[in-house]
Motif scaffolding. Structure first.
Motif: not given
Length: 152
Positions: A54-57, A125-128
């Motif tokens: 999962t991508v976070y920023f 949060q980016i949930t792919p």
């Protein structure tokens, strides 16, 4: 490695596995989030972290968050063209602002510090839904598209 036609020649290219793509993405210091609202598309560079796929920023209130609130479907992209084998990774997914301590607690201390100054207290949060990547070898300088020809 397959070959992909490009103007002025063929560029060897190979599809990365999802695991390879996420590994490259995790190593990239900066990525770009693509947000579309209506017929307006914006791209924002962000310092990101990949945790468990999962991508976070971190970010601050503003246009980016407003866009994510209006349309959670996003693209996230990172690349590296500085090596002998360049690569690009694209994540398609849904972005959401993490609001509760239950959501932010497990990840907050594991995120990279943003490169831009200022308070970046909001975690996104980016949930792919899909992850794809490509690795490619640049063409030789003398065969590169747009390279000057010695006969010119």
């Amino acid at each position: 490695m397959s070959e992909t036609p490009i103007a002025g020649g063929i560029m060897p290219m190979r599809e990365l596995t999802e695991a390879e793509s996420l590994e490259r993405l995790a190593d990239a210091p900066v990525g770009r989030i693509v947000v579309t609202v209506g017929d307006i598309t914006d791209i924002y560079p962000v310092t990101h972290t990949v945790l468990d796929g999962t991508v976070y920023f971190r970010t601050a209130p503003g246009d980016k968050l407003a866009g994510l609130a209006a349309n959670a479907a996003v693209l996230f992209e990172a690349d590296d063209l500085s090596t002998s084998r360049g690569w690009s990774v694209i994540v398609r997914g849904l972005a959401r602002r993490l609001e509760s301590d239950d959501d932010t607690g497990p990840v907050a201390g594991r995120l990279r510090d943003p490169f831009a100054r200022g308070s970046k207290e909001v975690i996104v949060q980016i949930t792919p839904s899909s992850v794809s990547g490509r690795e490619f070898e640049p063409t030789e300088d003398d065969d590169a598209p747009g390279a000057p020809d010695s006969t010119d």
